[in-house]
Design an enzyme around this catalytic site. Structure first.
Site, short mmCIF file in Angstrom:
data_model
loop_
_atom_site.label_atom_id
_atom_site.label_comp_id
_atom_site.label_asym_id
_atom_site.label_seq_id
_atom_site.Cartn_x
_atom_site.Cartn_y
_atom_site.Cartn_z
N GLU A 177 13.01 5.71 2.04
CA GLU A 177 12.01 6.78 2.06
C GLU A 177 12.04 7.53 3.40
O GLU A 177 11.99 8.75 3.45
CB GLU A 177 10.63 6.14 1.81
CG GLU A 177 9.52 7.12 1.66
CD GLU A 177 9.05 7.27 0.21
OE1 GLU A 177 9.39 6.43 -0.65
OE2 GLU A 177 8.35 8.25 -0.04
N ASP B 73 -1.59 1.32 7.12
CA ASP B 73 -0.36 0.50 7.08
C ASP B 73 0.60 0.82 8.23
O ASP B 73 1.14 -0.08 8.85
CB ASP B 73 0.35 0.56 5.70
CG ASP B 73 0.79 1.93 5.23
OD1 ASP B 73 0.43 2.93 5.88
OD2 ASP B 73 1.49 1.99 4.19
N ALA C 225 0.63 11.55 -8.67
CA ALA C 225 -0.77 11.13 -8.84
C ALA C 225 -1.20 10.16 -7.74
O ALA C 225 -2.30 9.65 -7.76
CB ALA C 225 -0.94 10.48 -10.20
N ASP D 2 3.13 0.74 -0.18
CA ASP D 2 3.48 1.05 -1.57
C ASP D 2 4.60 0.14 -2.05
O ASP D 2 4.54 -0.44 -3.14
CB ASP D 2 3.93 2.51 -1.70
CG ASP D 2 2.90 3.48 -1.18
OD1 ASP D 2 1.76 3.03 -0.91
OD2 ASP D 2 3.22 4.66 -1.04
C1 GLA Z 1 1.39 6.89 1.16
C2 GLA Z 1 2.37 6.06 1.97
C3 GLA Z 1 1.79 4.69 2.32
C4 GLA Z 1 0.40 4.82 2.94
C5 GLA Z 1 -0.48 5.72 2.10
C6 GLA Z 1 -1.80 6.01 2.75
O1 GLA Z 1 1.18 6.33 -0.10
O2 GLA Z 1 3.57 5.89 1.27
O3 GLA Z 1 2.66 4.01 3.19
O4 GLA Z 1 0.47 5.24 4.27
O5 GLA Z 1 0.15 6.99 1.84
O6 GLA Z 1 -2.54 4.86 2.87
#
Ligand code: GLA
Length: 390
Positions: free
Chosen positions: A163, A39, A126, A175
């Site tokens: 974040e 991403d 998790a 996410d």
């Molecule tokens: C975390 C980050 C996402 C992504 C994943 C790995 O969840 O928040 O933005 O980079 O790791 O795919």
């Protein structure tokens, strides 16, 4: 706890504390079928929102600047003034809430005093994005409460910035996007450069998804995560010396990378190679799903794990053990670690009706080897963040 009981609990806690009838928001966690760490390289991902939520109750309190947030699961309150919102100790839930408040303020939108009570049934640590769900619930709640007119897409960007600036993790958009814009029974094939997406129906006929939690909390993950991001950026800088059109690893091919291999140290090369290959795997996975080719999809999941384990090096022995056992089991078509890594869950595609047997086969050995237990979750794919319908 079921989501209905969770919502009831949060609502009555709010009424006990504040004596008004709040807006209720639910914001889901997420899984990701494939496309890990792509991403933030402007690449593709294939996540979905799941039926585990942060439930959030929110109302105005009549004050100009005074706000309170009560985290039911931690039994902690955070009180603050809108004129002076600062990051709190690293790792605290407060940063996800305060970060969103500040990012909304940065857009020039006006807020006034409010109270929040929230809690959740997304297992913490998790890799199911409880933090993105929390950020989104706050963004959505404030947007609704104050009629700010922020689009869902912009709310995901606000949550992501929270974040970055308050939690200190330079995460991508996956996410927050999946949690905010998820669709029932679908994964989102998301282009993280343009934020265009296509919902892809997830219906495996004779197979189902199973999440297995290593119960390893990914505590060291933040700095490692940011390091991986830097390796990718270094890779892009070197690629640009020969191929100026490359703005992100998403634009590069394996051949391009080979062309600059002599300029790169091995670690940067291997990390970049993983990203380029994983990005291709996401596109192949979408095709495989369109063709109902579950075995192709499964092999892409196994390949993704191999890359995360050996090239991107974000796995851990517990995750590797679970994937290895899955590989040896003919009822499991595909398995890989999911999310940022260093712990959390594996995602598995298993033949319907066989999950319990698999779990029984491995749980004792797992406990003996790693001195902790696995947990398993069956999840349904749901709609994104929204008002709770009572
Ligand atoms: C975390 C980050 C996402 C992504 C994943 C790995 O969840 O928040 O933005 O980079 O790791 O795919």
């Amino acid at each position: 706890m079921t989501t209905t009981r969770l919502t009831d609990k949060i609502k009555s806690l709010f009424i006990d504390k504040h004596n008004t009838s709040p807006l209720l928001i639910q914001s889901p966690g997420r899984i990701n079928l494939i496309g890990e760490h792509t991403d933030y390289n402007d690449g593709f991902v294939l996540p979905a929102a799941i039926d585990r939520y942060i439930s959030c109750a929110i109302d105005k309190n009549g004050h100009a600047d005074r706000c309170s947030v009560y985290a039911a699961d931690f039994r902690e309150t955070c009180e603050f003034n809108l004129t002076d919102v600062k990051p709190q100790e690293k790792g605290s839930w407060k940063n996800y809430v305060l970060g969103v408040v500040v990012e909304i303020q940065k857009t020039g939108k006006e807020l006034s005093g409010f109270d929040i009570v929230f809690g959740g049934n997304i297992p913490n640590g998790a890799g199911l994005s409880s933090s993105a769900a929390l950020e989104n619930s706050i963004a959505f709640g404030l947007n609704q409460l104050f009629g700010l007119g922020i689009s869902r897409r912009d709310m995901t960007l606000i949550s992501q910035q929270a974040e970055h600036h308050f939690a200190g993790v330079k995460c991508g958009i996956m996410d927050q996007f999946a949690s905010m814009l998820g669709q029932k029974d679908h994964a989102l094939f998301l282009d993280c450069r343009t934020l265009d997406y296509t919902p892809v129906r997830v219906d495996f006929a004779n197979h189902e998804l199973l999440l297995i939690n290593t119960n390893v909390k990914h505590s060291l993950a933040d700095s490692a995560y940011n390091d991986r991001r830097i390796a990718c950026e270094t890779g892009v800088e070197l690629l640009q010396t020969k191929f100026p059109h490359i703005k992100a690893l998403r634009d590069a091919t394996e051949d391009d990378l080979l062309g600059v291999k002599p300029l790169m140290d091995t670690e940067v090369y291997t990390r970049c190679l993983y990203i380029i290959q994983e990005n291709n795997r996401v596109q192949q996975a979408v095709t495989a799903m369109g063709d109902d080719d579950i075995s192709k999809l499964g092999s892409l999941l196994f390949a993704s794990h191999k890359g995360l384990q050996h090239q991107y090096e974000v796995s851990c022995p517990e995750l590797d053990y679970l994937v290895e056992k899955a590989k040896q089991n003919s009822d499991i078509t595909g398995s890989r670690m999911m999310g940022g890594g260093f712990g959390g869950c594996t995602i598995n595609i298993v033949k319907k009706g066989t999950a319990d047997r698999f779990v029984q086969d491995i749980e004792q050995e797992y406990s003996r080897k790693f001195d902790k237990k696995i947990s398993t979750y069956n999840v349904a794919l749901t709609d994104g963040t929204g008002l709770t319908e009572l």
